[in-house]
Design a protein around this motif. Structure first.
Motif, PDB file in Angstrom:
ATOM      1  N   LEU A  78       0.844  -1.279  -0.101  1.00 47.88           N
ATOM      2  CA  LEU A  78       0.065  -0.097   0.005  1.00 47.88           C
ATOM      3  C   LEU A  78       0.889   1.130   0.128  1.00 47.88           C
ATOM      4  N   THR A  79       0.807   2.062  -1.115  1.00 53.09           N
ATOM      5  CA  THR A  79       1.623   3.029  -1.072  1.00 53.09           C
ATOM      6  C   THR A  79       0.755   4.561  -1.517  1.00 53.09           C
ATOM      7  N   LYS A  80       1.360   5.552  -1.525  1.00 57.14           N
ATOM      8  CA  LYS A  80       0.716   6.679  -1.812  1.00 57.14           C
ATOM      9  C   LYS A  80       0.360   6.883  -3.218  1.00 57.14           C
ATOM     10  N   THR A 177      -9.806  10.025  18.015  1.00 56.85           N
ATOM     11  CA  THR A 177      -8.725   9.395  18.613  1.00 56.85           C
ATOM     12  C   THR A 177      -8.131   8.671  17.562  1.00 56.85           C
ATOM     13  N   ASP A 178      -8.725   8.634  16.214  1.00 55.74           N
ATOM     14  CA  ASP A 178      -7.655   7.844  15.338  1.00 55.74           C
ATOM     15  C   ASP A 178      -6.435   8.470  14.917  1.00 55.74           C
ATOM     16  N   ALA A 179      -6.688   9.690  15.125  1.00 52.54           N
ATOM     17  CA  ALA A 179      -5.391  10.645  14.753  1.00 52.54           C
ATOM     18  C   ALA A 179      -4.347  10.366  15.441  1.00 52.54           C
ATOM     19  N   LEU A 184      -2.430   4.889  11.941  1.00 52.84           N
ATOM     20  CA  LEU A 184      -2.859   6.188  10.947  1.00 52.84           C
ATOM     21  C   LEU A 184      -1.347   6.893  10.933  1.00 52.84           C
ATOM     22  N   GLN A 185      -0.526   6.932  11.913  1.00 55.43           N
ATOM     23  CA  GLN A 185       0.795   7.316  11.968  1.00 55.43           C
ATOM     24  C   GLN A 185       1.677   6.632  10.738  1.00 55.43           C
ATOM     25  N   ASP A 186       1.576   5.242  10.966  1.00 50.58           N
ATOM     26  CA  ASP A 186       2.246   4.519   9.854  1.00 50.58           C
ATOM     27  C   ASP A 186       1.705   4.702   8.654  1.00 50.58           C
ATOM     28  N   SER A 187       0.488   4.866   8.412  1.00 52.37           N
ATOM     29  CA  SER A 187       0.055   5.062   7.139  1.00 52.37           C
ATOM     30  C   SER A 187       0.298   6.436   6.348  1.00 52.37           C
ATOM     31  N   THR A 192       6.956   1.684   2.872  1.00 47.64           N
ATOM     32  CA  THR A 192       7.444   0.911   1.573  1.00 47.64           C
ATOM     33  C   THR A 192       7.067   1.885   0.500  1.00 47.64           C
ATOM     34  N   GLU A 193       7.479   3.085   0.695  1.00 50.39           N
ATOM     35  CA  GLU A 193       7.315   4.115  -0.300  1.00 50.39           C
ATOM     36  C   GLU A 193       8.252   3.566  -1.539  1.00 50.39           C
ATOM     37  N   PRO A 194       7.705   3.535  -2.858  1.00 54.56           N
ATOM     38  CA  PRO A 194       8.551   2.839  -3.834  1.00 54.56           C
ATOM     39  C   PRO A 194       9.500   4.179  -4.335  1.00 54.56           C
TER      40      PRO A 194
END
Ligand code: HEC
Length: 202
Positions: A78-80, A177-179, A184-187, A192-194
């Motif tokens: 899963l990447t941007k 609280t999800d923030a 979320l921080q990981d996402s 794994t940014e290519p």
């Protein structure tokens, strides 16, 4: 000297004038042939023939199903870039009915598109808990009155759209609280940014 050059040149040209190699009997692809009962030169492919490089052995990747169950993991990191591609393809193919939020309020739906059931809304508990493979399957095979997008969206883009739909679902059902959550921080800082250029939209 000039004459000699001409003589040599014409010798070379004339030597290339054999016609017996290319004038031999042969079948043209769309030609006739009385030898075969159907009168066609080209032979039909045997059923089950697969073009080289087109075999689809990875069941999960091509169907969203593995061992009889929908998969719940993307078959790629899963990447941007993947999400951006998914957003772009989703906007092209799905927003007319499902709307930008995925709530089933696209322009076509708002203007009265209703065959038997309304356009699907992704923000129901049932679809929020649905494994990713189901969404892949809906794009590939259609669902109820929604037709298949298999001929318009290649498998890789289908997964990109699936990833984007899950992001839409999270975006419409998030709590403050999800923030702070690690996920979320990981996402936001994917590991794994290519490398640049990889996975870019074509
Ligand atoms: C022409 C309108 C239209 C377009 C465009 C469209 N859909 Fe649908 N979609 C529908 C309708 C109508 C339903 C509900 C079908 C039913 O319940 O019989 C539906 C249902 C769904 C559902 C819910 C399935 C379920 O389990 O309830 C999903 C997921 C979905 N669509 C995904 C997509 C995606 C992804 C795209 C773009 C690739 C897309 N749709 C494009 C009309 C559309």
């Amino acid at each position: 000297m000039k004459k000699l050059i001409w003589l040599m040149a014409s010798g070379v040209l004339l030597a290339g004038c054999h016609t017996d190699m290319w004038r031999q009997p042969k079948g043209e692809p769309l030609g006739e042939n009385e030898f075969f009962p159907d009168g066609q030169m080209s032979r039909p492919l045997l059923s089950g023939t697969i073009a080289r490089g087109h075999e689809r052995q990875d069941e999960a990747y091509y169907t969203g199903v593995s061992n009889g169950k929908w998969v719940d993991q993307l078959p790629m990191p899963l990447t941007k870039q993947l999400l951006k591609r998914g957003q772009e393809r989703y906007t092209v193919y799905c927003t007319p009915c499902h709307g930008e939020l995925g709530n089933g309020q696209g322009m076509i739906a708002v203007r009265g598109f209703k065959i038997k059931r309304p356009v699907g809304n992704y923000h129901t508990d049932r679809l929020r808990n649905m494994p990713l493979g189901h969404f892949y399957d809906v794009i590939t095979n259609g669902y109820g009155t929604m037709y298949s997008y298999a001929s318009r969206i290649v498998p890789e883009d289908r997964w990109a759209i699936v990833a984007y739909i899950r992001a839409l679902q999270l975006s419409q059902n998030a709590s403050p609280t999800d923030a702070d959550s690690q996920a979320l921080q990981d996402s936001l800082n994917p590991k794994t940014e290519p490398k640049s250029g990889e996975g870019e939209a074509h």
